[in-house]
Motif scaffolding. Structure first.
Motif, PDB file in Angstrom:
ATOM      1  N   HIS A   1      -3.434  -3.489  12.682  1.00 36.72           N
ATOM      2  CA  HIS A   1      -2.803  -4.739  12.257  1.00 36.72           C
ATOM      3  C   HIS A   1      -3.522  -5.945  12.880  1.00 36.72           C
ATOM      4  O   HIS A   1      -3.867  -6.909  12.168  1.00 36.72           O
ATOM      5  CB  HIS A   1      -1.330  -4.733  12.677  1.00 36.72           C
ATOM      6  CG  HIS A   1      -0.639  -6.060  12.529  1.00 36.72           C
ATOM      7  ND1 HIS A   1      -0.106  -6.495  11.345  1.00 36.72           N
ATOM      8  CD2 HIS A   1      -0.398  -7.045  13.439  1.00 36.72           C
ATOM      9  CE1 HIS A   1       0.440  -7.695  11.516  1.00 36.72           C
ATOM     10  NE2 HIS A   1       0.269  -8.045  12.778  1.00 36.72           N
ATOM     11  N   MET A   2      -3.728  -5.894  14.183  1.00 36.83           N
ATOM     12  CA  MET A   2      -4.376  -7.027  14.854  1.00 36.83           C
ATOM     13  C   MET A   2      -5.813  -7.195  14.382  1.00 36.83           C
ATOM     14  O   MET A   2      -6.294  -8.328  14.183  1.00 36.83           O
ATOM     15  CB  MET A   2      -4.316  -6.842  16.369  1.00 36.83           C
ATOM     16  CG  MET A   2      -2.903  -6.895  16.942  1.00 36.83           C
ATOM     17  SD  MET A   2      -2.025  -8.437  16.618  1.00 36.83           S
ATOM     18  CE  MET A   2      -3.005  -9.592  17.605  1.00 36.83           C
ATOM     19  N   ASP A   3      -6.525  -6.083  14.186  1.00 35.26           N
ATOM     20  CA  ASP A   3      -7.887  -6.179  13.650  1.00 35.26           C
ATOM     21  C   ASP A   3      -7.878  -6.865  12.287  1.00 35.26           C
ATOM     22  O   ASP A   3      -8.724  -7.731  12.006  1.00 35.26           O
ATOM     23  CB  ASP A   3      -8.500  -4.782  13.515  1.00 35.26           C
ATOM     24  CG  ASP A   3      -8.963  -4.204  14.840  1.00 35.26           C
ATOM     25  OD1 ASP A   3      -9.043  -4.962  15.834  1.00 35.26           O
ATOM     26  OD2 ASP A   3      -9.255  -2.992  14.890  1.00 35.26           O
ATOM     27  N   ALA A   4      -6.932  -6.496  11.432  1.00 35.13           N
ATOM     28  CA  ALA A   4      -6.856  -7.098  10.102  1.00 35.13           C
ATOM     29  C   ALA A   4      -6.569  -8.590  10.182  1.00 35.13           C
ATOM     30  O   ALA A   4      -7.099  -9.380   9.385  1.00 35.13           O
ATOM     31  CB  ALA A   4      -5.788  -6.394   9.271  1.00 35.13           C
ATOM     32  N   CYS A   5      -5.744  -8.985  11.143  1.00 32.51           N
ATOM     33  CA  CYS A   5      -5.449 -10.411  11.319  1.00 32.51           C
ATOM     34  C   CYS A   5      -6.703 -11.208  11.674  1.00 32.51           C
ATOM     35  O   CYS A   5      -6.771 -12.413  11.416  1.00 32.51           O
ATOM     36  CB  CYS A   5      -4.392 -10.600  12.398  1.00 32.51           C
ATOM     37  SG  CYS A   5      -2.730 -10.034  11.925  1.00 32.51           S
ATOM     38  N   PHE A   6      -7.687 -10.541  12.254  1.00 26.59           N
ATOM     39  CA  PHE A   6      -8.955 -11.195  12.602  1.00 26.59           C
ATOM     40  C   PHE A   6     -10.066 -10.812  11.627  1.00 26.59           C
ATOM     41  O   PHE A   6     -11.252 -10.983  11.925  1.00 26.59           O
ATOM     42  CB  PHE A   6      -9.346 -10.843  14.039  1.00 26.59           C
ATOM     43  CG  PHE A   6      -8.491 -11.524  15.073  1.00 26.59           C
ATOM     44  CD1 PHE A   6      -8.716 -12.848  15.431  1.00 26.59           C
ATOM     45  CD2 PHE A   6      -7.425 -10.841  15.655  1.00 26.59           C
ATOM     46  CE1 PHE A   6      -7.915 -13.477  16.379  1.00 26.59           C
ATOM     47  CE2 PHE A   6      -6.619 -11.457  16.594  1.00 26.59           C
ATOM     48  CZ  PHE A   6      -6.860 -12.788  16.959  1.00 26.59           C
TER      49      PHE A   6
ATOM     50  N   SER B   1      -0.278  -5.629   8.621  1.00 27.02           N
ATOM     51  CA  SER B   1       0.390  -4.447   8.088  1.00 27.02           C
ATOM     52  C   SER B   1       1.303  -4.853   6.931  1.00 27.02           C
ATOM     53  O   SER B   1       2.166  -5.726   7.077  1.00 27.02           O
ATOM     54  CB  SER B   1       1.212  -3.768   9.195  1.00 27.02           C
ATOM     55  OG  SER B   1       1.909  -2.654   8.686  1.00 27.02           O
ATOM     56  N   VAL B   2       1.106  -4.208   5.784  1.00 28.73           N
ATOM     57  CA  VAL B   2       1.877  -4.513   4.569  1.00 28.73           C
ATOM     58  C   VAL B   2       2.218  -3.192   3.891  1.00 28.73           C
ATOM     59  O   VAL B   2       1.364  -2.312   3.769  1.00 28.73           O
ATOM     60  CB  VAL B   2       1.076  -5.402   3.589  1.00 28.73           C
ATOM     61  CG1 VAL B   2       1.956  -5.810   2.405  1.00 28.73           C
ATOM     62  CG2 VAL B   2       0.508  -6.623   4.288  1.00 28.73           C
ATOM     63  N   GLY B   3       3.448  -3.054   3.433  1.00 29.15           N
ATOM     64  CA  GLY B   3       3.861  -1.846   2.737  1.00 29.15           C
ATOM     65  C   GLY B   3       4.235  -2.126   1.298  1.00 29.15           C
ATOM     66  O   GLY B   3       4.662  -3.231   0.961  1.00 29.15           O
ATOM     67  N   VAL B   4       4.064  -1.130   0.451  1.00 29.36           N
ATOM     68  CA  VAL B   4       4.483  -1.223  -0.942  1.00 29.36           C
ATOM     69  C   VAL B   4       5.340  -0.003  -1.263  1.00 29.36           C
ATOM     70  O   VAL B   4       4.918   1.134  -1.023  1.00 29.36           O
ATOM     71  CB  VAL B   4       3.287  -1.288  -1.910  1.00 29.36           C
ATOM     72  CG1 VAL B   4       3.785  -1.505  -3.343  1.00 29.36           C
ATOM     73  CG2 VAL B   4       2.306  -2.384  -1.517  1.00 29.36           C
ATOM     74  N   ASP B   5       6.543  -0.253  -1.791  1.00 25.83           N
ATOM     75  CA  ASP B   5       7.438   0.831  -2.184  1.00 25.83           C
ATOM     76  C   ASP B   5       7.198   1.201  -3.642  1.00 25.83           C
ATOM     77  O   ASP B   5       6.933   0.323  -4.480  1.00 25.83           O
ATOM     78  CB  ASP B   5       8.898   0.416  -2.007  1.00 25.83           C
ATOM     79  CG  ASP B   5       9.297   0.275  -0.554  1.00 25.83           C
ATOM     80  OD1 ASP B   5       8.571   0.800   0.316  1.00 25.83           O
ATOM     81  OD2 ASP B   5      10.331  -0.375  -0.276  1.00 25.83           O
ATOM     82  N   PHE B   6       7.318   2.489  -3.927  1.00 21.46           N
ATOM     83  CA  PHE B   6       7.094   3.006  -5.277  1.00 21.46           C
ATOM     84  C   PHE B   6       8.175   4.005  -5.643  1.00 21.46           C
ATOM     85  O   PHE B   6       8.873   4.545  -4.778  1.00 21.46           O
ATOM     86  CB  PHE B   6       5.746   3.751  -5.349  1.00 21.46           C
ATOM     87  CG  PHE B   6       4.518   2.876  -5.311  1.00 21.46           C
ATOM     88  CD1 PHE B   6       3.893   2.481  -6.485  1.00 21.46           C
ATOM     89  CD2 PHE B   6       3.974   2.471  -4.092  1.00 21.46           C
ATOM     90  CE1 PHE B   6       2.753   1.698  -6.456  1.00 21.46           C
ATOM     91  CE2 PHE B   6       2.835   1.685  -4.046  1.00 21.46           C
ATOM     92  CZ  PHE B   6       2.219   1.299  -5.236  1.00 21.46           C
ATOM     93  N   VAL B   7       8.270   4.277  -6.934  1.00 20.99           N
ATOM     94  CA  VAL B   7       8.906   5.490  -7.448  1.00 20.99           C
ATOM     95  C   VAL B   7       7.832   6.239  -8.220  1.00 20.99           C
ATOM     96  O   VAL B   7       7.164   5.657  -9.090  1.00 20.99           O
ATOM     97  CB  VAL B   7      10.107   5.180  -8.352  1.00 20.99           C
ATOM     98  CG1 VAL B   7      10.593   6.458  -9.033  1.00 20.99           C
ATOM     99  CG2 VAL B   7      11.238   4.560  -7.555  1.00 20.99           C
ATOM    100  N   LEU B   8       7.649   7.509  -7.893  1.00 15.04           N
ATOM    101  CA  LEU B   8       6.652   8.335  -8.580  1.00 15.04           C
ATOM    102  C   LEU B   8       7.346   9.143  -9.660  1.00 15.04           C
ATOM    103  O   LEU B   8       8.116  10.064  -9.381  1.00 15.04           O
ATOM    104  CB  LEU B   8       5.950   9.254  -7.576  1.00 15.04           C
ATOM    105  CG  LEU B   8       5.202   8.532  -6.444  1.00 15.04           C
ATOM    106  CD1 LEU B   8       4.568   9.548  -5.503  1.00 15.04           C
ATOM    107  CD2 LEU B   8       4.151   7.588  -6.997  1.00 15.04           C
ATOM    108  N   SER B   9       7.098   8.771 -10.909  1.00 16.98           N
ATOM    109  CA  SER B   9       7.663   9.492 -12.050  1.00 16.98           C
ATOM    110  C   SER B   9       6.506   9.961 -12.917  1.00 16.98           C
ATOM    111  O   SER B   9       5.675  10.744 -12.457  1.00 16.98           O
ATOM    112  CB  SER B   9       8.645   8.600 -12.816  1.00 16.98           C
ATOM    113  OG  SER B   9       8.003   7.399 -13.238  1.00 16.98           O
ATOM    114  N   ASP B  10       6.405   9.469 -14.143  1.00 16.92           N
ATOM    115  CA  ASP B  10       5.233   9.795 -14.954  1.00 16.92           C
ATOM    116  C   ASP B  10       4.015   9.008 -14.498  1.00 16.92           C
ATOM    117  O   ASP B  10       2.882   9.347 -14.815  1.00 16.92           O
ATOM    118  CB  ASP B  10       5.508   9.490 -16.435  1.00 16.92           C
ATOM    119  CG  ASP B  10       6.582  10.398 -17.014  1.00 16.92           C
ATOM    120  OD1 ASP B  10       6.757  11.505 -16.473  1.00 16.92           O
ATOM    121  OD2 ASP B  10       7.242   9.997 -17.986  1.00 16.92           O
TER     122      ASP B  10
END
Length: 357
Positions: A269-274, A230-239
């Motif tokens: 998450h566990m599936d992705a690890c494998f 599990s990985v997250g990415v933070d954003f700001v939505l502007s233009d």
């Protein structure tokens, strides 16, 4: 045979609940030890300072055979020899705990991101080089404000171009080479005081014209990051969808993501690890909202809030004391539309607030 996972970090309730629902036996090391953490684990230990966390992990391991170790915020780089880490390796994690390294990474893979501010440029976003949740981030508009922030924090920092727009994020799963976006999230921030940019909740999915573009950019980022699980990415939505940070761990949006897509994120998450990823992005089934309520003054919880377990989480024990500004409890709402989810959330908040004094 049912496997046992140890979830360790500053706050673990959300991950522990997902792991239990995925069919695992769960142990936890946690700072808060809220009531509903106990509902989801077979054993747990607490700690006060992060320096005490390794000893608490050893305490749990001395009592339980652990098959997988899951590290959350504050514990990401802890070394635990002899326990299989389910997630990103410590060296890669360290890269994404350093915001200056993230800045360089975004430049290398050519995704839109805030540039470093030039000397004398204002307004700018100033933030510590390390740390999660946005609690110490601030907009400074003059040299005097900048100096006051630096003197008050006494931490390594960086100054970035300030981007105005909607704070948002994408939850992904990755096998270290490929990534699939699981959900887009609108982030709710405190919005006032010294912690104006602190995380205060989420709405899933994110209703914004750039949401699909944001998810595609997040998949590109996470696939290039080398992170696993599990990985997250933070954003700001502007233009455009402007990438802010990478979070190489379970994110605080987990509750609303699972409620919205109807799928267990710990299993993913566990599936992705494998090496197993979803064939396609899950489709949201409904809107889900979470809001963290903060103490408006110094106070003590006297009520038994566990009876509201269907609509709240992170439930404090009677007698728990809070200082002004402390996070007290999380409240949930859901619905067929964003507006319906927020109406339910507001109704639930009205119910709970009367028990928080």
């Amino acid at each position: 045979m049912t496997e046992t996972v140890l979830v360790a970090g500053y706050a673990t309730r959300h991950v522990a609940r997902s792991a239990r629902r995925a069919g695992y036996r769960v142990c936890a090391v946690d700072h808060f030890l809220d009531i509903d953490l106990g509902w989801n684990v077979i054993d747990y230990a607490g700690f006060e300072e992060l320096a005490d966390l390794p000893a608490a992990i050893d305490q749990i391991c001395s009592r339980n055979p652990i098959d997988h170790l899951i590290l959350t915020s504050g514990a990401e780089t802890i070394a635990c020899p002899g326990i299989r880490r389910a997630g990103t390796d410590p060296e890669t994690i360290q890269k994404f705990l350093d915001k200056s390294s993230i800045q360089k990474f975004f430049s290398e893979i050519a995704v839109p991101h805030p540039t470093l501010a030039a000397t004398g440029e204002f307004p700018v976003m100033i933030k510590p080089v390390s740390g999660a949740g946005g609690w110490r981030n601030a907009i400074v508009r003059t040299e005097e404000e900048k100096k006051a922030w630096i003197d008050g924090m006494e931490l390594p920092y960086l100054c970035q171009q300030f981007i105005s727009g909607l704070p948002a994020s994408v939850s992904c799963v990755s096998d270290g080479r490929r990534a699939v976006a699981i959900a887009s999230n609108e982030q709710i921030l405190r919005g006032f005081g010294d912690s104006a940019f602190g995380f205060a909740g989420s709405i899933t999915p994110c209703d914004h014209p750039l949401a699909d573009r944001m998810m595609a950019v997040a998949e590109h980022i996470v696939a290039a990051s080398g992170c696993i699980g599990s990985v997250g990415v933070d954003f700001v939505l502007s233009d455009e969808a402007v990438a802010i940070e990478v979070n190489p761990r379970f994110q605080a949006t987990l509750d609303t993501v699972e409620s919205s897509i109807g799928t267990n994120l710990f299993t993913m998450h566990m599936d992705a690890c494998f090496g197993r990823l979803p064939m396609a992005r899950p489709r949201p089934r409904r809107y889900a909202a979470r809001r963290i309520l903060f103490a408006e003054k110094d106070c003590m919880i006297r009520s038994h809030l566990d009876r509201f377990g269907a609509i709240i989480a992170d439930i404090p024990r009677p007698g728990t004391e809070f200082s002004e500004g402390d996070a007290m409890v999380s409240v949930f709402g859901s619905g067929e539309s964003r507006e319906a989810a927020l109406r339910m959330l507001d109704n639930h908040i009205s119910v709970i607030r009367q028990y928080l004094e």
